[in-house]
Design an enzyme around this catalytic site. Sequence first.
Site, mmCIF file in Angstrom:
data_model
loop_
_atom_site.group_PDB
_atom_site.id
_atom_site.type_symbol
_atom_site.label_atom_id
_atom_site.label_comp_id
_atom_site.label_asym_id
_atom_site.label_seq_id
_atom_site.Cartn_x
_atom_site.Cartn_y
_atom_site.Cartn_z
ATOM 1 N N HIS A 82 -7.605 -34.709 9.347
ATOM 2 C CA HIS A 82 -8.895 -35.107 10.340
ATOM 3 C C HIS A 82 -9.153 -36.943 9.023
ATOM 4 O O HIS A 82 -8.979 -37.813 10.511
ATOM 5 C CB HIS A 82 -9.400 -34.897 10.560
ATOM 6 C CG HIS A 82 -10.277 -35.503 12.491
ATOM 7 N ND1 HIS A 82 -10.647 -36.386 12.703
ATOM 8 C CD2 HIS A 82 -9.760 -34.958 13.573
ATOM 9 C CE1 HIS A 82 -10.214 -36.890 13.435
ATOM 10 N NE2 HIS A 82 -10.160 -36.083 14.448
ATOM 11 N N ALA A 83 -9.951 -37.245 8.218
ATOM 12 C CA ALA A 83 -10.807 -37.554 8.189
ATOM 13 C C ALA A 83 -11.545 -38.532 9.024
ATOM 14 O O ALA A 83 -12.475 -40.017 8.432
ATOM 15 C CB ALA A 83 -9.559 -38.897 7.498
ATOM 16 N N ASP A 84 -12.214 -37.621 9.956
ATOM 17 C CA ASP A 84 -13.159 -38.869 10.778
ATOM 18 C C ASP A 84 -13.395 -37.663 11.385
ATOM 19 O O ASP A 84 -14.130 -37.298 12.739
ATOM 20 C CB ASP A 84 -12.604 -39.425 11.084
ATOM 21 C CG ASP A 84 -13.862 -40.428 12.345
ATOM 22 O OD1 ASP A 84 -14.678 -40.347 11.767
ATOM 23 O OD2 ASP A 84 -13.826 -41.292 13.236
ATOM 24 N N LEU A 85 -13.966 -36.043 11.147
ATOM 25 C CA LEU A 85 -13.871 -35.079 11.980
ATOM 26 C C LEU A 85 -15.676 -35.110 11.959
ATOM 27 O O LEU A 85 -16.112 -35.148 11.293
ATOM 28 C CB LEU A 85 -14.046 -34.042 11.489
ATOM 29 C CG LEU A 85 -13.379 -31.954 12.088
ATOM 30 C CD1 LEU A 85 -12.395 -32.811 13.056
ATOM 31 C CD2 LEU A 85 -12.872 -30.941 11.095
ATOM 32 N N ASN A 89 -15.196 -35.320 18.095
ATOM 33 C CA ASN A 89 -13.991 -34.900 18.020
ATOM 34 C C ASN A 89 -12.875 -34.348 18.021
ATOM 35 O O ASN A 89 -12.304 -33.468 18.114
ATOM 36 C CB ASN A 89 -13.446 -36.587 17.683
ATOM 37 C CG ASN A 89 -13.619 -36.527 16.289
ATOM 38 O OD1 ASN A 89 -13.338 -35.366 15.651
ATOM 39 N ND2 ASN A 89 -13.743 -38.133 15.088
#
Length: 129
Positions: A82-85, A89
């Site tokens: 995901h890289a921004d979990l 979100n």
Amino acid sequence: TIPLWAEKEMHNLNRMKKYGVHCPEVLLLKKNILIMTFIGKDGRPAPTLKNVIYSTEKLFSQIYEATIQLMIKLYKHCDLIHADLSEYNLLWWDNKIWCIDVSQAVRNTHPMAFRFLWRDCLNITKVIL
């Protein structure tokens, strides 16, 4: 550019849907506009994990386990991180975890993949502490 981000999000969502990850379904992409299905009911969006009220320890455990399984499925089956979990979100809807905001997600072969995965793990761990 914005059109590339919308296209990347569309591809990531389609990949996730293909492997059974609960996420919005892509309906249409036109230029930089991505139209997806709505997660919620009667115009009210599903709550983010940030806004879920953990009424019982069992519910908390269920949500945490579902989140870990989502991360595993993203990595093992979708080849994505995901890289921004975070709790902002991830949605809790219909007793399932739903993943949103995946335009920045990267393939697990990306040079920064493990750094992003580590950050995602830290973010999710912070939610439970």
